[in-house]
Design a protein around this motif. Structure first.
Motif, PDB file in Angstrom:
ATOM      1  N   TYR A 217      27.458 108.928  16.136  1.00 24.59           N
ATOM      2  CA  TYR A 217      27.028 108.887  16.843  1.00 24.59           C
ATOM      3  C   TYR A 217      27.425 107.100  17.821  1.00 24.59           C
ATOM      4  O   TYR A 217      26.748 106.396  18.436  1.00 24.59           O
ATOM      5  CB  TYR A 217      25.707 108.294  17.069  1.00 24.59           C
ATOM      6  CG  TYR A 217      24.799 109.297  16.788  1.00 24.59           C
ATOM      7  CD1 TYR A 217      24.200 110.547  17.886  1.00 24.59           C
ATOM      8  CD2 TYR A 217      24.439 110.372  15.767  1.00 24.59           C
ATOM      9  CE1 TYR A 217      23.649 111.850  17.682  1.00 24.59           C
ATOM     10  CE2 TYR A 217      24.368 111.470  15.073  1.00 24.59           C
ATOM     11  CZ  TYR A 217      23.261 112.039  16.735  1.00 24.59           C
ATOM     12  OH  TYR A 217      23.053 113.580  15.790  1.00 24.59           O
ATOM     13  N   TYR A 224      27.267 102.129  19.822  1.00 20.35           N
ATOM     14  CA  TYR A 224      26.710 103.340  19.713  1.00 20.35           C
ATOM     15  C   TYR A 224      27.757 103.867  21.031  1.00 20.35           C
ATOM     16  O   TYR A 224      28.270 103.149  22.003  1.00 20.35           O
ATOM     17  CB  TYR A 224      25.269 103.550  20.210  1.00 20.35           C
ATOM     18  CG  TYR A 224      23.948 103.480  19.428  1.00 20.35           C
ATOM     19  CD1 TYR A 224      23.529 104.586  18.558  1.00 20.35           C
ATOM     20  CD2 TYR A 224      23.756 101.719  18.929  1.00 20.35           C
ATOM     21  CE1 TYR A 224      23.095 104.281  17.881  1.00 20.35           C
ATOM     22  CE2 TYR A 224      22.473 102.210  18.207  1.00 20.35           C
ATOM     23  CZ  TYR A 224      22.468 103.528  17.388  1.00 20.35           C
ATOM     24  OH  TYR A 224      21.106 103.071  16.374  1.00 20.35           O
ATOM     25  N   VAL A 226      27.299 107.465  21.780  1.00 21.84           N
ATOM     26  CA  VAL A 226      26.380 109.061  22.242  1.00 21.84           C
ATOM     27  C   VAL A 226      26.610 109.236  23.655  1.00 21.84           C
ATOM     28  O   VAL A 226      27.347 110.299  23.745  1.00 21.84           O
ATOM     29  CB  VAL A 226      24.544 108.865  22.427  1.00 21.84           C
ATOM     30  CG1 VAL A 226      24.241 109.783  22.876  1.00 21.84           C
ATOM     31  CG2 VAL A 226      24.374 107.664  21.412  1.00 21.84           C
ATOM     32  N   ASN A 231      31.913 113.526  23.654  1.00 25.68           N
ATOM     33  CA  ASN A 231      30.514 114.152  23.598  1.00 25.68           C
ATOM     34  C   ASN A 231      30.105 114.845  24.125  1.00 25.68           C
ATOM     35  O   ASN A 231      29.635 116.044  23.253  1.00 25.68           O
ATOM     36  CB  ASN A 231      29.724 113.061  22.799  1.00 25.68           C
ATOM     37  CG  ASN A 231      30.079 112.203  21.659  1.00 25.68           C
ATOM     38  OD1 ASN A 231      30.842 112.772  20.987  1.00 25.68           O
ATOM     39  ND2 ASN A 231      29.440 111.500  21.088  1.00 25.68           N
ATOM     40  N   VAL A 393      17.441 111.606  19.726  1.00 24.45           N
ATOM     41  CA  VAL A 393      18.105 112.952  19.636  1.00 24.45           C
ATOM     42  C   VAL A 393      16.948 113.717  18.920  1.00 24.45           C
ATOM     43  O   VAL A 393      17.493 115.403  20.295  1.00 24.45           O
ATOM     44  CB  VAL A 393      18.750 112.548  18.457  1.00 24.45           C
ATOM     45  CG1 VAL A 393      19.524 113.774  18.958  1.00 24.45           C
ATOM     46  CG2 VAL A 393      20.085 111.682  19.149  1.00 24.45           C
TER      47      VAL A 393
END
Length: 429
Positions: A217, A224, A226, A231, A393
């Motif tokens: 993350y 971050y 994310v 990803n 999440v």
């Protein structure tokens, strides 16, 4: 390491065992009697008494060694403990010690003693390094690791043999091939269980992100990432090659919790999943011949696996620093650390206890988990923003792999939550 259990209150009970350890700093004990209030989480997955018995026995031994200090313990279910501690702190009634799921908000608000204010140097230096780093804010440790675990790929050996799968997969392509063979060659209902439901989606997701070649993350510097392209590609692979190919279950990943996935595995319905140490005994009891291997990655075994930890901390509101330190130094003796880990199918949080467990043939099944902990990566639990990101999440990540799901869009929404939470975190510092 979430558990959905019941709550109870435990007072200390008698035990004829004593363990001597001096407290931090070598300060002389006062003659005044002190009562410490401890709130702890219930780890008994069967709704039994093991958590109460552990704390009662430990406290009785501690009080025998430290007669002027009484410890009153309240044990709460995992569904309630964090909320109840937060309410007590908000009401100005903080416990002296809390063993819960997170510490970051309290540390940021200046409500905790630091580790070096509580622990002797040998005790503090004995924690596993990844856990120390996860327990730090601004390079000062506040969160003391209480319990930890890592993950491996678990597989049903009987189903593998029936399907003609000769070795556990090392890459995602091999995992897909093995899952397809299980689907085509056995009566197993679900080749791979993918629990992206709200119980522990943040850890299951992190395992896949690490396997995709990122740090999960956050980037190494701490910001971050994310919704990075890597990803997004990871969840696109999951959506298309695993979920879309009909190789997962039971149920939709976004609705599947770890508890239900493990139950299906013990019924012989699941070929593979990412497993916690607690599943070893469950599978053995159910007669499942379980194999375990490192978590596969996109191009080979994942270089880093995800670690998980729960925390214990000392609150400074009541000013009982020396007494809290005496108790925590006692708590982190090898005997007590090993006792708790062994009872709950978890891993020790200290180097010396980990070595003792590794050398004990009674714990051979845990050696592969232990080997990973020296390099395991934990979620960014030191960030006060992590609570909001983790919650997002859990709520949204399953949608990324569902019908019509858009991984890049879902990760972008989570990234927006992360950016907003991180901005608030910066403003509060």
């Amino acid at each position: 390491m979430r558990r959905h259990l019941w709550s109870l209150t435990a007072a200390s009970a008698a035990l004829a065992t004593t363990i001597a350890l001096s407290g931090c700093g070598g300060a002389e004990e006062s003659s005044d009697e002190v009562t410490l209030r401890l709130i702890a989480a219930d780890y008994d997955v069967n709704g039994g008494q093991s958590s109460r018995n552990y704390w009662s026995s430990l406290i009785a031994a501690f009080e025998k060694e430290h007669p002027r200090i009484d410890v009153e313990v309240t044990i709460e279910s995992w569904t309630d403990v964090d909320r109840k501690v937060a309410r007590l702190v908000e009401d100005g009634k903080a416990p002296d010690i809390a063993q819960i799921g997170s510490y970051a908000d309290y540390a940021a608000d200046g409500k905790l003693y630091s580790a070096d204010q509580l622990l002797s140097v040998p005790v503090q230096s004995n924690f596993l390094r990844p856990l120390v780093e996860a327990g730090e804010q601004r390079r000062i440790q506040y969160g003391l690791p209480f319990a930890t675990s890592s993950r491996l790929l678990f597989y049903n050996k009987e189903l593998f043999a029936e399907a003609g799968v000769t070795e556990p997969p090392k890459t995602w392509a091999e995992l897909k091939d093995a899952a397809q063979q299980i689907k085509d060659g056995t009566d197993a209902a679900y080749p791979f269980a993918l629990p992206l439901g709200p119980e522990e989606a943040q850890i299951e997701s992190m395992l896949w992100l690490l396997g995709g070649g990122t740090n999960g993350y956050v980037e190494p510097g701490g910001s971050y990432t994310v919704d990075s392209p890597q990803n997004a590609a990871t969840f696109e692979w999951l959506k298309t090659d695993l979920v879309g190919a009909g190789l997962t279950g039971p149920g939709a990943p976004g609705e599947l919790n770890r508890k239900e996935a493990y139950a299906a595995f013990t019924r012989g319905e699941v070929g593979m999943l990412h497993g916690h140490p607690s599943l070893l005994k469950q599978a053995k009891k159910a007669g499942i011949e379980l194999g375990k291997a490192p978590v596969p990655g996109r191009d080979g075994t994942a270089k880093i696996t995800a670690g998980v930890a729960d925390w214990i901390m000392g609150f400074n509101q009541n000013g009982n620093r020396d007494e809290i330190g005496e108790f925590l130094n006692f708590l982190f003796t090898d005997e007590n650390v090993l006792d708790f880990a062994a009872q709950n199918d978890l891993l020790p949080v200290t180097s010396s206890a980990s070595q003792a467990m590794e050398e004990d043939p009674d714990h051979d099944d845990l050696k592969d988990f232990l080997a990973q902990m020296s390099t395991a990566l934990l979620p960014p639990v030191s960030k006060t923003s992590w609570a909001a990101v983790s919650g997002d999440v859990k709520e949204k990540i399953g949608k990324a792999v569902g019908p019509g799901g858009d991984p890049a869009k879902v990760l972008g929404e989570i990234a927006q939550t992360a950016a907003e939470a991180e901005t608030r975190e910066g403003e509060e510092e």
